[in-house]
Design a protein around this motif. Structure first.
Motif, PDB file in Angstrom:
ATOM      1  N   LYS A   7       0.817  -1.213   0.000  1.00 37.51           N
ATOM      2  CA  LYS A   7       0.000   0.000   0.000  1.00 37.51           C
ATOM      3  C   LYS A   7       0.855   1.269   0.000  1.00 37.51           C
ATOM      4  O   LYS A   7       0.398   2.326  -0.409  1.00 37.51           O
ATOM      5  CB  LYS A   7      -0.970  -0.023   1.171  1.00 37.51           C
ATOM      6  CG  LYS A   7      -2.034  -1.099   0.950  1.00 37.51           C
ATOM      7  CD  LYS A   7      -3.130  -1.103   1.965  1.00 37.51           C
ATOM      8  CE  LYS A   7      -4.255  -2.041   1.552  1.00 37.51           C
ATOM      9  NZ  LYS A   7      -3.867  -3.483   1.615  1.00 37.51           N
TER      10      LYS A   7
ATOM     11  N   GLY B  94      -8.182  -8.487  -2.293  1.00 33.10           N
ATOM     12  CA  GLY B  94      -9.186  -8.219  -1.262  1.00 33.10           C
ATOM     13  C   GLY B  94     -10.226  -7.276  -1.824  1.00 33.10           C
ATOM     14  O   GLY B  94     -11.317  -7.667  -2.222  1.00 33.10           O
ATOM     15  N   ASN B  95      -9.872  -5.992  -1.904  1.00 33.68           N
ATOM     16  CA  ASN B  95     -10.803  -4.970  -2.379  1.00 33.68           C
ATOM     17  C   ASN B  95     -10.785  -4.764  -3.890  1.00 33.68           C
ATOM     18  O   ASN B  95     -11.396  -3.831  -4.391  1.00 33.68           O
ATOM     19  CB  ASN B  95     -10.500  -3.639  -1.695  1.00 33.68           C
ATOM     20  CG  ASN B  95     -11.373  -3.432  -0.476  1.00 33.68           C
ATOM     21  OD1 ASN B  95     -12.544  -3.807  -0.491  1.00 33.68           O
ATOM     22  ND2 ASN B  95     -10.823  -2.859   0.557  1.00 33.68           N
ATOM     23  N   PHE B  96     -10.046  -5.591  -4.614  1.00 32.19           N
ATOM     24  CA  PHE B  96     -10.023  -5.532  -6.070  1.00 32.19           C
ATOM     25  C   PHE B  96      -9.268  -4.311  -6.614  1.00 32.19           C
ATOM     26  O   PHE B  96      -9.293  -4.037  -7.802  1.00 32.19           O
ATOM     27  CB  PHE B  96     -11.464  -5.540  -6.634  1.00 32.19           C
ATOM     28  CG  PHE B  96     -11.588  -6.080  -8.035  1.00 32.19           C
ATOM     29  CD1 PHE B  96     -11.608  -7.439  -8.290  1.00 32.19           C
ATOM     30  CD2 PHE B  96     -11.688  -5.209  -9.128  1.00 32.19           C
ATOM     31  CE1 PHE B  96     -11.734  -7.925  -9.587  1.00 32.19           C
ATOM     32  CE2 PHE B  96     -11.816  -5.693 -10.430  1.00 32.19           C
ATOM     33  CZ  PHE B  96     -11.836  -7.050 -10.654  1.00 32.19           C
TER      34      PHE B  96
ATOM     35  N   ASP C 280      -5.834  -3.635  -6.401  1.00 29.53           N
ATOM     36  CA  ASP C 280      -4.576  -4.013  -7.034  1.00 29.53           C
ATOM     37  C   ASP C 280      -4.822  -4.714  -8.373  1.00 29.53           C
ATOM     38  O   ASP C 280      -4.222  -4.358  -9.391  1.00 29.53           O
ATOM     39  CB  ASP C 280      -3.819  -4.938  -6.065  1.00 29.53           C
ATOM     40  CG  ASP C 280      -2.333  -4.944  -6.330  1.00 29.53           C
ATOM     41  OD1 ASP C 280      -1.875  -4.197  -7.221  1.00 29.53           O
ATOM     42  OD2 ASP C 280      -1.621  -5.700  -5.642  1.00 29.53           O
TER      43      ASP C 280
ATOM     44  N   THR D  11       2.946  -8.771  -1.554  1.00 28.13           N
ATOM     45  CA  THR D  11       2.277  -7.558  -1.081  1.00 28.13           C
ATOM     46  C   THR D  11       2.681  -7.119   0.329  1.00 28.13           C
ATOM     47  O   THR D  11       2.348  -6.012   0.734  1.00 28.13           O
ATOM     48  CB  THR D  11       0.746  -7.729  -1.142  1.00 28.13           C
ATOM     49  OG1 THR D  11       0.387  -8.945  -0.490  1.00 28.13           O
ATOM     50  CG2 THR D  11       0.273  -7.777  -2.586  1.00 28.13           C
TER      51      THR D  11
HETATM   52  C1  LIG Z   1      -4.484  -4.547   0.902  1.00 25.41           C
HETATM   53  C2  LIG Z   1      -3.704  -5.787   0.767  1.00 25.41           C
HETATM   54  C3  LIG Z   1      -4.039  -6.780  -0.189  1.00 25.41           C
HETATM   55  C4  LIG Z   1      -5.273  -6.691  -1.064  1.00 25.41           C
HETATM   56  O1  LIG Z   1      -5.210  -5.668  -2.022  1.00 25.41           O
HETATM   57  P1  LIG Z   1      -6.575  -5.133  -2.702  1.00 25.41           P
HETATM   58  O2  LIG Z   1      -6.164  -3.964  -3.523  1.00 25.41           O
HETATM   59  O3  LIG Z   1      -7.476  -4.760  -1.566  1.00 25.41           O
HETATM   60  O4  LIG Z   1      -7.138  -6.246  -3.519  1.00 25.41           O
HETATM   61  C5  LIG Z   1      -3.204  -7.868  -0.294  1.00 25.41           C
HETATM   62  N1  LIG Z   1      -2.125  -8.025   0.502  1.00 25.41           N
HETATM   63  C6  LIG Z   1      -1.774  -7.107   1.441  1.00 25.41           C
HETATM   64  C7  LIG Z   1      -0.588  -7.345   2.295  1.00 25.41           C
HETATM   65  C8  LIG Z   1      -2.542  -5.957   1.602  1.00 25.41           C
HETATM   66  O5  LIG Z   1      -2.198  -5.055   2.540  1.00 25.41           O
END
Ligand SMILES: *Cc1c(COP(=O)(O)O)cnc(C)c1O
Length: 468
Positions: free
Chosen positions: A110, A254-256, A258, A415
């Motif tokens: 992020k 998660g929130n689509f 990325d 991530t």
């Molecule tokens: C936020 C997050 C995700 C998911 O990303 P989205 O953009 O919400 O799909 C995956 N891995 C980590 C470590 C995150 O912090």
């Protein structure tokens, strides 16, 4: 380049307006009027660029109202604090490529978007002689990345609520040890849902929102998606430069946000991005959507990849807009239906389209732990649990793909740094993960945090006394 709403209810706005707006005023999400596409010679000319220069090239295609020199300054400032010069390095392990997105100040992907968004907000606000109070709730990672994105900025104060005693020690320390006077941590004696409910309710007080110029920093801001487009193109070019042609990406989702950036990147550079693999944990509303053609809300299950423990994916509406052939009225109707019934059903044709855009797999907790352990024993590389979900999905995809004998390399998005999830990693590998320099000794630093009851009025008063 102008921006429209997925629900069609606003006049087109500029890039800067879209960034400041966050959510469109008709409740939809903002998207560029047309998705730009670059030709092969342009792509070839990008191959030699470093991360920052490529970021300027790509972002400028979407942000015509920001002068090139300003954009260059903002981009350079945003990535100066990363601990490797490549910003998002790609490495090869175990027949896969790993795109490491965790070299920013809070060791999570992020940072790539929030460092840029913080600088962009600050620039736009100072141009307008204005200010903003950012208010948000966090269950862990987003809060610290947001705080690091705006700490020290004169025209922004940030208030982050987290559930007292319910975020990991490391996550809490990352937030509370930031010494800058514009950052405020509120540790709420309740759950994450309590924090989120308070934030939502304060945003709904339009008078208050206006008076304090409340801003959000959640993943629906277009600038966050845009900043993430860059690393897809960067990685694809790096591997192409190595003579590999097309690449696939596996994205823990998660929130689509990325993976939607991956979708925009694919529209931008065309077939050098072959396929996007959408990897979910047990909270698999998106996998069920791709595989079954039904988008249906379920119960949130707690897993060891908590940043993906999400049932309603806030960026999904952006993809819906394209799936519905850019028909804003249909998006609007479908979202209204979804609010009422918790379900959207798709036609056979739409299901086919979704399956041509994504491959998708659900990876359960046992498989995630096994993947961390196996990958470590095979390659010596330690993945965090989110990354492991993507690695496991990539391996399933490759096992299937083996049948048609096309060799397309798969890049897994890493991530988070494994040290952010030490228990899960140690369970899987038998060793505690190594802790990078910037994470050491946080517990010795002074902490700044206000413990508060679940009481909206108290939190509003706090903002009134400390807000800009
Ligand atoms: C936020 C997050 C995700 C998911 O990303 P989205 O953009 O919400 O799909 C995956 N891995 C980590 C470590 C995150 O912090």
């Amino acid at each position: 380049m102008r921006y429209i709403s997925t629900r069609g209810g606003i006049q087109p706005v500029s890039f800067s307006e879209a960034v400041m707006m966050g959510l469109a005023s008709d409740g939809g999400l903002l998207l560029p009027e047309v998705l730009p596409r670059v030709d092969r010679s342009m792509i070839s000319s990008w191959a030699a660029l470093d991360y920052q220069s490529l970021a300027v090239e790509i972002i400028s295609l979407f942000s015509h109202d920001i002068p090139a020199q300003t954009l260059k300054y903002l981009v350079e400032k945003s990535y100066a604090g990363f601990d490797v010069p490549e910003v998002t390095p790609v490495i090869q392990r175990g027949g896969l490529y790993i795109l490491e997105l965790f070299h920013g100040p809070t060791l999570a992907f992020k940072d790539v978007a929030l460092q840029f968004l913080g600088n962009l907000f600050s620039h736009l606000l100072s141009e307008q002689g204005s200010y903003m109070n950012i208010l948000g709730a966090t269950s862990g990672d987003t809060g610290s990345a947001a705080i690091y994105g705006v700490k020290g900025k004169k025209n922004i104060n940030i208030f982050i609520l987290h559930p007292h005693g319910r975020v990991s020690r490391m996550q809490a320390l990352q937030m509370t040890t930031v010494p800058d006077r514009n950052c405020f941590n509120l540790s709420i004696k309740g759950t994450f849902d309590d924090c989120q409910a308070i934030v939502k309710s304060i945003f709904n007080d339009l008078d208050f929102k206006e008076r304090y110029r409340l801003g959000a920093i959640n993943s629906i801001n277009w600038a966050r998606v845009l900043a993430q487009v860059v690393y897809y193109v960067y990685a694809a070019l790096k591997l192409r430069a190595g003579g590999l042609g097309k690449v696939c990406f596996s994205v823990p989702t998660g929130n689509f946000g990325d993976i939607f950036a991956g979708f925009v990147a694919k529209a931008l550079v065309g077939p050098i991005i072959h396929r996007l693999i959408l990897a979910t944990n047990e909270n698999n509303i998106l996998t069920r959507f791709v595989v079954e053609g039904v988008y249906e809300k379920g119960q949130v299950v707690q897993t060891i990849s908590p940043s993906m423990d999400i049932q309603v994916a806030s960026n999904f509406e952006r993809y819906l807009y394209y799936l519905f052939g850019q028909d804003a009225e249909r998006v609007s109707d479908a979202m209204a239906d979804f609010d009422r019934s918790g379900i959207i059903r798709f036609s056979a044709h739409e299901k086919e389209k979704a399956m041509s855009d994504f491959s998708s797999y659900t990876i359960n907790q046992a498989e995630t732990v096994a993947t961390i352990g196996d990958f470590y024993r095979e390659t010596g590389y330690v993945c965090d649990p989110h990354t492991a979900v993507g690695v496991a999905a990539a391996r399933r995809f490759m096992a299937e793909k083996g049948q048609d004998k096309v060799h397309v390399p798969v890049v897994c998005l890493a991530t988070a740094h494994p040290c952010k999830f030490p228990e899960a990693v140690e369970d899987a590998t038998g060793q505690p993960p190594a802790v990078p320099e910037r994470m050491r000794g946080l517990e010795k630093l002074p902490q700044r945090c206000e413990v508060m009851p679940v009481d909206e009025q108290r939190i509003k008063s706090y903002i009134e006394s400390r807000g800009l």
